[in-house]
Motif scaffolding. Structure first.
Motif, short mmCIF file in Angstrom:
data_model
loop_
_atom_site.label_atom_id
_atom_site.label_comp_id
_atom_site.label_asym_id
_atom_site.label_seq_id
_atom_site.Cartn_x
_atom_site.Cartn_y
_atom_site.Cartn_z
N ASP A 192 -7.70 -7.65 10.98
CA ASP A 192 -8.31 -7.56 9.65
C ASP A 192 -7.45 -6.67 8.74
O ASP A 192 -7.94 -6.10 7.77
N ALA A 218 -4.81 -5.67 5.91
CA ALA A 218 -4.57 -6.24 4.59
C ALA A 218 -3.26 -7.01 4.52
O ALA A 218 -3.19 -8.08 3.92
N GLU A 219 -2.19 -6.47 5.16
CA GLU A 219 -0.89 -7.14 5.04
C GLU A 219 -0.89 -8.49 5.75
O GLU A 219 -0.20 -9.42 5.34
N VAL A 242 -3.62 -10.49 6.05
CA VAL A 242 -4.40 -11.38 5.18
C VAL A 242 -3.56 -11.85 4.00
O VAL A 242 -3.44 -13.05 3.73
N ILE A 243 -2.95 -10.91 3.31
CA ILE A 243 -2.18 -11.24 2.12
C ILE A 243 -0.96 -12.10 2.47
O ILE A 243 -0.60 -13.03 1.75
N LEU A 245 -12.63 -9.21 3.73
CA LEU A 245 -11.23 -9.55 3.52
C LEU A 245 -10.96 -10.08 2.12
O LEU A 245 -9.84 -10.02 1.64
N PHE A 303 -9.23 -7.66 -0.20
CA PHE A 303 -7.79 -7.47 -0.05
C PHE A 303 -7.02 -8.44 -0.95
O PHE A 303 -6.05 -8.08 -1.61
N ASP A 325 -7.48 -7.69 -4.74
CA ASP A 325 -6.69 -6.52 -5.14
C ASP A 325 -5.21 -6.85 -5.18
O ASP A 325 -4.49 -6.44 -6.10
N ALA A 326 -4.74 -7.60 -4.18
CA ALA A 326 -3.31 -7.90 -4.09
C ALA A 326 -2.84 -8.75 -5.26
O ALA A 326 -1.79 -8.51 -5.85
N ARG A 373 -1.95 2.56 4.98
CA ARG A 373 -3.31 2.01 5.10
C ARG A 373 -3.33 0.83 6.07
O ARG A 373 -3.99 -0.18 5.84
#
Length: 240
Positions: A113, A115-116, A118-119, A157, A160, A163-164, A238
């Protein structure tokens, strides 16, 4: 795949009768055979769910071969795979995703889970990202939504991604992190979360010696001296 708290907010909108009228061809891509078997058992009851699992793959090369051969409507894609990870599968299958007549759509299904992760796969072209705590019913619903062109995310998720893509000043690539392989990143996160080598080996289905090798590689690539520095490095980004 049994946590009832995992939902995309729309499960239950279709009746069992409705599900029987739908049909979608799916390929499962995950390097853990037991997990693929479990997903197949959970969603592959075609008469009940309408989901037909037409192929499986355990690494990037297998995935590209199976996907290009079977041309499924939806691919369930793990993020961390031997051979370059889910992002590499997406890169090599870009033409299939772009086919206007018969697009193959990708739904990331991962234990991660972060962020990197997911993005990364969303930038690569995946239509959604759900974690492996999702229930079978919600996974089936997510598959159909992705087939129809919707974007689907586990609730936490989605933030993320918003925000990205809303940020205009964030650097698109972390050069230090980009030096690490997908498996090294996975080991890095677990180390930073306080897992012992034995626990990491058990969770990732690898040997303790392999864990030690990955940690050594991470320390070398990031020019760090010990796991305490590694934890601080990961926390600052993070990743924990």
């Amino acid at each position: 795949m049994s946590d009832p708290t995992e939902t995309n907010g729309t499960a239950g909108t279709e009746t069992a009768g409705d599900a029987g009228k739908r049909h979608v061809r799916v390929v499962l891509v995950d390097d853990h055979r037991m997990f693929r078997t479990g997903v197949q058992a959970e969603i592959g009851r075609t008469e009940e769910t309408g989901v037909e699992v037409v192929g499986e793959a355990a690494d990037v090369d297998q995935a590209v071969t199976v996907i290009t051969t079977t041309r499924p409507e939806v691919v369930l894609l793990d993020v961390h795979l031997p051979g370059g990870g889910g992002v590499e599968v997406l890169r090599r299958c870009a033409a299939l995703m772009a086919d206007p007549e018969r697009p193959t759509r990708f739904l990331a299904l991962s234990v991660s889970d972060a962020a990197e992760d997911v993005i990364g796969v969303i930038r690569g072209g995946a239509r959604g990202y759900v974690t492996k705590t999702i229930t079978g019913a919600d996974l089936v619903d997510s598959i159909y939504r992705v087939q129809e062109g919707d974007a689907v995310f586990s609730p936490r998720l989605a933030g993320f991604v918003l925000d990205a893509f809303a940020s205009t000043d964030a650097p698109p690539v972390d050069e230090d992190l980009d030096r690490l392989t997908q498996r090294e990143r996975e080991v890095l996160r677990l180390i930073a979360r306080g897992y012992a080598y034995k626990e990491i080996a058990k969770q990732l289905f690898i040997s303790i010696k392999t864990v030690e090798s990955h940690v050594s590689a991470v320390l070398r690539k990031l020019q760090l001296s010990n796991r305490h520095e590694l934890t601080r490095w990961a926390t600052a980004r993070r990743l924990v």
